[in-house]
Structures are given as structure tokens and as C-alpha cells.
Design a protein around this motif. Structure first.
Motif, PDB file in Angstrom:
ATOM      1  N   HIS A   1      44.245   3.808  47.757  1.00 25.99           N
ATOM      2  CA  HIS A   1      43.251   4.690  47.144  1.00 25.99           C
ATOM      3  C   HIS A   1      41.826   4.248  47.456  1.00 25.99           C
ATOM      4  O   HIS A   1      40.877   5.000  47.237  1.00 25.99           O
ATOM      5  N   LYS A   2      41.652   3.036  47.992  1.00 30.56           N
ATOM      6  CA  LYS A   2      40.294   2.529  48.234  1.00 30.56           C
ATOM      7  C   LYS A   2      39.661   3.200  49.442  1.00 30.56           C
ATOM      8  O   LYS A   2      40.328   3.544  50.416  1.00 30.56           O
ATOM      9  N   ARG A   3      38.331   3.340  49.381  1.00 32.84           N
ATOM     10  CA  ARG A   3      37.585   3.891  50.507  1.00 32.84           C
ATOM     11  C   ARG A   3      37.701   2.971  51.716  1.00 32.84           C
ATOM     12  O   ARG A   3      37.847   1.772  51.584  1.00 32.84           O
ATOM     13  N   LYS A   4      37.592   3.510  52.882  1.00 34.56           N
ATOM     14  CA  LYS A   4      37.592   2.816  54.162  1.00 34.56           C
ATOM     15  C   LYS A   4      38.913   2.097  54.455  1.00 34.56           C
ATOM     16  O   LYS A   4      38.971   1.226  55.303  1.00 34.56           O
ATOM     17  N   LEU A   5      39.964   2.435  53.722  1.00 36.54           N
ATOM     18  CA  LEU A   5      41.239   1.770  53.961  1.00 36.54           C
ATOM     19  C   LEU A   5      42.263   2.724  54.579  1.00 36.54           C
ATOM     20  O   LEU A   5      43.019   2.341  55.457  1.00 36.54           O
ATOM     21  N   LEU A   6      42.302   3.987  54.132  1.00 36.95           N
ATOM     22  CA  LEU A   6      43.262   4.963  54.651  1.00 36.95           C
ATOM     23  C   LEU A   6      42.519   6.121  55.306  1.00 36.95           C
ATOM     24  O   LEU A   6      41.661   6.752  54.674  1.00 36.95           O
ATOM     25  N   TYR A   7      42.826   6.372  56.571  1.00 35.40           N
ATOM     26  CA  TYR A   7      42.287   7.518  57.304  1.00 35.40           C
ATOM     27  C   TYR A   7      43.466   8.282  57.922  1.00 35.40           C
ATOM     28  O   TYR A   7      44.506   7.689  58.251  1.00 35.40           O
ATOM     29  N   ALA A   8      43.297   9.563  58.141  1.00 40.22           N
ATOM     30  CA  ALA A   8      44.349  10.360  58.783  1.00 40.22           C
ATOM     31  C   ALA A   8      43.731  11.593  59.421  1.00 40.22           C
ATOM     32  O   ALA A   8      42.660  12.055  58.993  1.00 40.22           O
ATOM     33  N   ASN A   9      44.391  12.132  60.447  1.00 43.42           N
ATOM     34  CA  ASN A   9      43.932  13.390  61.044  1.00 43.42           C
ATOM     35  C   ASN A   9      44.622  14.583  60.405  1.00 43.42           C
ATOM     36  O   ASN A   9      44.852  15.609  61.025  1.00 43.42           O
TER      37      ASN A   9
END
Length: 710
Positions: free
Chosen positions: A639-647
Motif C-alpha cells: 500500500h506504500k507509495r513508490k513501492l507498487l507500480y503497474a501498467n
């Protein structure tokens, strides 16, 4: 001896003196329904009931086609018959009509009642209810026929002991009159249909018989060699094998060692009425090869074995899945000439009273077609009627020759389409002779024409083109002219439909050759539909019945294609960014990541130099749920910022009632065939070597749906 207890249902007697007091096997409510049908309905209603109910037990027990397996046997009218395992009476009626007396043995009282009610008008039938071992010692020793139709395979359950099948037969042989016969109908454990993917009839499992019943059980079917070994050990001095096709249950043709099938004849192989099956290969093509190699007797789906003297009948074909007025039997029999020589004769007989007029009409058809083709190059096989004691049959000469169908197949197999075209044009020319004459055979198909090649031509194409062509079957002759183009097109259409390998000739060429317009084709379909309804009386064919019952035919090639597709797209690819970005060269695939189609499990060794990790869960639009992810044993706070990215679109878990906490794992919808999940490892506590574990649930979806969701 126990006191006899007799019940009479109509003219049928049921003897319960050896009945143990309870039925040890039953089909439950289905038998109750069958009993109700037998009590309240006539046999004439069975066809309609079968079509309405659309279930295997009703078809199996009530179909009149079940009688075909014994109908052809030439019994004397005073013959004494023992039917072992008579069940619900599928063949009892046929035996009653043919023989003087019929004694049935059946363990089940309810099945015996069904048999008795459906044949209540048969005054020559007695049903003895009870166990074979209890009744057998009381049987007389003067039976002309002992019939075991779908029964011999249960010999181990009946008898027990080290040699149950031999003991069973020996007991039965003791009850034969001099010259009597035992008739056994049984599945061939090595029948082609079992190799092709049909389940074993009794166990409902794949390949059980082929694997020699390794899993056990009381039921045993045999190959021909196995049966012959049993017969020999029992001291049977003579036996003969016949080959019911497609099998003995719904036999449409019966072959013998003296008259085996020809190439192209065995194309009606989809008969999975009772349960689903696989189709591992094309049985028609396989049968063609077996016929060529002389192996058909080894791989016949069923056997009808006769212990005792054989019969003059060498081949039988049934056409009784029609309207009653057209139901006939065709047989080829050996007959002794006045000179003492033996030859073959073809006979067509009515199977119902209503069909007698149809058989009588064949002589008139011969006369009218002979007149039409006088002076032409198509001979018509001679027909004469024989009537005795109220019965009629049409008799034909047995013509030697090669079927035109077989010659045409040979052309296509050699890739000689030009030869095929010459034969087709020859066919159209010969059958179209004197086309204005008021006599036409509507069903003049390639298989009904035999060719005797011209001598001296060595069986080559010219020999067939210049040979003697004979029309051997002209059952559907009408007293009016017909358009030769349409008749030729019909013959070619059905020829192409029977075997996909024939499609290399192309229906378009046939249409052009016959000068068929769009209007002609439309009229052809209307005419063909009317003809089929005319012949069948709107009855449901066995192929249609299989579709209605709903048993699937599964093609493993489809599964393999899907699996191959899964192999191509169900791949997890991992990219590592060490500060230089991602590259294909530094990526790798994780073998065995997919645990089925819906779950991915990963265990990745990750260097401490990796700053960003990219996980591509598949190669298709999808929705994933990261069910669990840990890094060095600790939950990854996705849930933390800058930890999970996806297209794709990240869908966070609900925070309201029922939610756990901020660490609830998200779902992601990917409207792309290249989905990727990126994990920022710089935010985590890294070591020199790290371990990332993940469980990801994945659902494949259409691209349009994924786009709608995002």
C-alpha cells in the motif's frame, strides 16, 4: 425341489420358484419408469417415448434396433430357445417371433416384470426368475439355441472359481440338443473404438480392457483369441465368428469371415449414447487401413460368436431405422445350386407387414429401369420375387466387381483428380441415358454401382472406364423422369460428406460440372429434406439421438492446442533493474510458476544490487490479485507509495466494514497483452542476497472487458 410359484401376465408365465426374494441389482427409478411404460404403452409408442425422454437407459432397453443382433438367425419355427440374462426383454420379442418356445433366465424380478408386460401377447415365453446357479440344474437338455447377449462377460460373477468362463460354458453346453448352438454377443476388448477413446462399456473407464483389466473387477470382455481359447478348453468342436457393426447393441451390419467389410464401408462410428468419450483419431480412416491389412476381425468393436455349426448367411444390413413401411433387411447368403455348386444370393426382406409392398415394388423397379437403360451402358442387377407362406422377399444375383466409390477413392489417394473427374463424367453419362423415360433411381449413389473392368486393361483407369457398370441397388426408384444433373450432384455430395479426405476434389467443381445454379441448389436441399422425411417418417436418426442425449465427443487435440497456447502465454517473466533500467537480455522465465490456470507461485533469489523488480504474470489481458508477497520473510507493504507500480489499474481493497488493514493486497486489471507488476526494492531492507515469495491469483479475460473495467 422348492414349490413352484407362477405368475401370469397376459400369456407370459413368470416362475419364481428359485427367486431369492429380493433383487440384487437395480437401476432404481429408471426401472420403475420402464415398468410403467411396459404396462401402459404399446411397442408402437416406444420410438416416440425414446425421442421425448432422451436418456440412455430408455434407448438401450426399448429401441427395436436391439433385436437386430438375433433377428437374422434362421431359426426353425419349432426351435427351443434359452435366453440367459433376458433383462428387460430387448431381444425376447424377436426370439419369440422366430422360435417355438423361449425360456428366459433373469435374476431381477422387476426386470422380468418389464419383459413380461411388454411381451404379454407372446404365449411361447416363460421367464424363470432367480440365480443362474440355482435354476441351471433344473433345465432340460434339448435347447436348439442358448443365447447370451451381453451376458457372457459376467461369467466370473455368476460362477466364481479359477475358470469361471469355462465352467459357465460347460454347464450351458450340457443343455444343448444335438446340433444345437450357443450364441454369444460380446464386446471385443480390443475393439477399435476403445483405442479411439470410447470408455469400457461396463466400468465406464478408459482403456480398461486394453490394459487387461489391471484394476480388477468381475466383468471381463475378450479379444477373439481369448474367446477361442475358452471355447477350446470347453471342448467345443466348432465355432464361428461374426462381426456386428458398429457394435452388437445397435447393429446395422453384420459381417463374417467369408464376407468382410470393404474399404469405405465403416464410417458410422460415433455411437457414444451412454457416456462421453474422446476421439483420438478418425476411426473411419483407421478401419480403412485395417481392412486393407486384413486386420478387421482383430479390431471389430463386437463379436457374435456361434458355438456349433455356422450359418449360410454371410452378411446382413439393416435398414429398420426408417418409417415402418420401408423397414427392410438385406442379406447375402450362400445357396446350393441344382448342379451342386454353391453361390451367393442377395435377398431383401420386409421387417414389418407394412414394408412388404415396398419389397414387392423392387421387381417393378427392375423392369422399368431395365427398359430405360436398354441400349445404354448401365446394366441393372436382375430381381425376382419369392413368396412363401405369406412372406415375400426380393432376390438378386450376387454381382462381382469393384464399387465405383472404391475406384474414385483410389484416384484421390493417388492425387489423380483428373482420373476422378473422368469417372464422374462417365457416371453422369451412363446414369443419364434416356433421361426422359419415366423411371429414375433417386438414390443412385457411387456405392450402388459395381464395375467389372474390361479384360486386358490390367485394372487401370481405362479398364474401369470401358468396363461393365452394374446398378446393384435401386430401392428408391420412382416412375417419373428426374433431372440427371441433380442426381449426379446428390451422389457427389453424399460421397464428399462421408469422408473429409475427399474434399480435395472440391464441391465447387461438382457444382460447375453439374451446371447447378443457386436456385438448383436451393431446390435440391428442399427435395433432399422431403426425401429424408419420406424415408424416416420424421423419425429421429441414431446420430440425432446421440446429440439429443447429449454425450460429448472430446477431441484431445483441442486440449493439446489449448495447452500449447497456455505454454505460450502462461509464462512468468522476471526483469531486474540494477540502476540501468530493464532489458530483455537480463530477464528470465520462471519454470513451473503456474499452479494450474489460476494461481502463480514464485520464489525468487534477488541480488542486493537490484533496485526494481518487474514481474510479468502472463502474456494476455487479465486481472490479478496479489494474495501474498514477502521479502526476506516479511510482508511487503504494497500500500506504500513508490513501492507498487503497474501498467494496469490498481484496485485497492475496501477500507470500510470487514476490511483488515492497509496491508490488504490489491487487485490489478491489465487491459494489455503485456501486463507487468513493478516492485520498488529500494524501499525495502535489502541484503546481499534476498528471497522474494509471492502468490498471485490470475484470471484471463477478453481485452474489451479489461478495457471496460479500467
Amino acid at each position: 425341489m422348492a414349490e413352484k410359484r407362477i405368475e401370469e401376465i397376459g400369456k407370459v408365465k413368470l416362475d419364481y420358484s428359485r427367486y431369492p426374494g429380493e433383487d440384487f441389482y437395480s437401476e432404481g427409478a429408471m426401472e420403475d419408469e420402464l415398468l410403467d411404460i411396459a404396462k401402459s404403452r404399446t411397442a408402437a409408442e416406444y420410438e416416440r417415448i425414446i425421442e421425448e425422454r432422451r436418456v440412455w437407459p430408455i434407448l438401450y432397453h426399448l429401441s427395436p434396433l436391439r433385436e437386430n443382433i438375433v433377428d437374422w438367425i434362421p431359426m426353425d419355427k419349432d426351435a427351443k430357445v434359452l435366453e440367459v440374462g433376458s433383462g428387460c426383454g430387448a431381444i425376447t420379442g424377436a426370439l419369440s417371433r422366430k422360435a417355438g418356445t423361449v425360456t428366459c433366465l433373469e435374476l431381477s424380478r422387476k426386470r422380468s416384470l418389464i419383459n413380461a408386460y411388454r411381451h404379454r401377447e407372446c404365449g411361447n415365453v416363460t421367464i424363470r426368475v432367480g440365480n443362474f446357479r440355482d435354476i441351471e440344474p433344473e433345465l432340460s437338455a434339448d435347447f436348439d439355441y442358448i443365447c447370451l447377449i451381453g451376458v457372457f462377460e459376467y461369467g466370473q460373477a455368476y460362477m466364481g472359481g479359477a475358470r469361471p468362463f469355462e465352467d459357465y460354458l460347460k454347464r450351458l453346453m450340457a443343455h444343448l440338443a444335438p446340433g444345437g448352438r450357443i450364441v454369444i454377443a460380446i464386446e471385443n476388448r480390443y475393439g477399435l473404438k476403445y483405442f479411439a477413446g470410447c470408455r469400457e462399456d461396463h466400468l465406464g473407464t478408459y482403456f480398461s480392457g486394453i490394459e487387461n483389466y489391471a484394476s480388477g473387477g468381475d466383468v471381463r470382455t475378450f479379444g477373439r483369441g481369448g474367446l477361442e481359447s475358452i471355447f477350446g478348453r470347453c471342448g467345443a468342436g466348432e465355432w464361428h465368428f461374426y462381426y456386428p457393426y458398429p457394435d452388437y447393441k445397435f447393429m446395422t451390419s453384420l459381417y463374417s469371415d467369408e464376407y468382410l467389410p470393404k474399404k469405405g464401408e465403416l464410417f458410422n462410428n460415433k455411437r457414444n449414447f451412454d457416456r462421453s468419450r474422446m476421439q483420438l483419431f478418425n476411426e473411419k480412416n483407421a478401419f480403412d487401413g485395417l481392412v486393407e491389412e486384413g486386420l478387421f476381425p482383430v479390431f471389430s468393436n463386437s463379436y457374435l460368436a456361434v458355438i456349433g455349426e455356422g450359418f449360410d448367411t454371410k452378411f446382413v444390413k439393416y435398414s429398420n431405422d426408417r418409417a415402418p413401411e420401408y423397414a427392410i433387411r438385406t442379406e447375402i447368403s450362400e445357396s446350393r445350386e441344382a448342379s451342386g455348386d454353391r453361390g451367393l444370393t442377395v435377398r431383401k426382406s420386409p421387417m414389418t407387414r407394412a414394408a412388404a409392398a415396398h419389397v414387392r415394388g423392387m421387381e417393378a423397379a427392375y423392369e422399368s429401369l431395365t427398359e430405360r437403360y436398354r441400349g445404354g451402358r448401365l446394366s441393372v442387377n436382375a430381381c425376382e420375387l419369392a413368396e412363401t407362406e405369406g412372406t415375400v422377399e426380393a432376390r438378386f444375383e450376387y454381382v462381382e466387381g469393384v464399387p465405383l466409390l472404391e475406384v474414385m477413392d483410389g484416384c484421390l489417394e493417388r492425387g489423380d483428380t483428373e482420373a476422378f473427374r473422368r469417372l464422374f463424367r462417365q457416371f453422369a453419362e451412363r446414369v443419364g441415358y434416356n433421361s426422359d423415360y419415366p423411371a429414375s433411381d433417386f438414390d443412385l449413389v457411387f456405392g450402388n454401382v459395381l464395375i467389372r473392368p474390361r479384360p486386358g486393361k490390367d485394372g487401370g483407369l481405362e479398364g474401369f472406364l470401358e468396363g461393365e457398370w452394374t446398378l446393384i441397388d435401386y430401392e428408391w426408384t420412382f416412375g417419373k423422369p428426374m433431372d440427371t444433373r441433380r442426381l449426379a450432384f446428390r451422389a457427389a455430395y453424399w460421397y464428399l460428406l462421408e469422408d473429409e479426405r475427399r474434399n480435395k476434389i472440391g464441391l465447387d467443381w461438382i457444382l460447375r460440372e453439374c451446371a447447378m445454379t443457386e436456385k438448383d441448389v436451393k431446390e435440391f436441399w428442399e427435395e433432399e429434406g422431403e426425401f429424408q422425411r419420406f424415408v424416416t417418417g420424421n423419425r429421429c436418426s441414431m446420430a440425432e439421438m446421440r446429440e439429443k442425449i447429449g454425450c460429448a465427443i472430446m477431441n484431445p487435440q483441442d486440449w493439446l492446442d489449448r495447452y500449447q497456447d497456455s505454454e505460450d502465454v502462461n509464462r512468468v517473466q522476471i526483469y531486474e533493474d540494477r540502476g540501468q533500467g530493464y532489458s530483455e537480455e537480463d530477464s528470465y522465465f520462471v519454470r513451473d510458476a503456474y499452479q494450474g490456470d489460476w494461481l502463480i507461485e514464485l520464489e525468487l533469489q534477488v541480488s542486493g544490487e537490484v533496485e526494481m523488480l518487474r514481474i510479468d504474470p502472463g502474456m494476455y489481458p487479465c486481472m490479478v490479485k496479489i494474495a501474498e508477497m514477502t521479502f526476506n520473510g516479511e510482508a511487503v507493504p504494497l500500500h506504500k507509495r513508490k513501492l507498487l507500480y503497474a501498467n494496469g489499474r490498481i484496485v485497492k481493497p475496501p477500507r470500510g466494514k470487514g476490511a483488515k488493514d492497509e496491508r490488504d493486497c490489491p487487485s490489478i486489471v491489465f487491459p494489455t497483452e503485456d501486463p507487468n507488476i513493478n516492485i520498488g526494492l529500494k524501499e525495502l531492507k535489502r541484503r546481499e542476497e534476498n528471497l522474494l515469495r509471492a502468490r498471485i491469483e490470475i484470471v484471463r479475460m477478453p481485452l474489451a472487458m479489461a478495457r471496460d473495467l479500467t
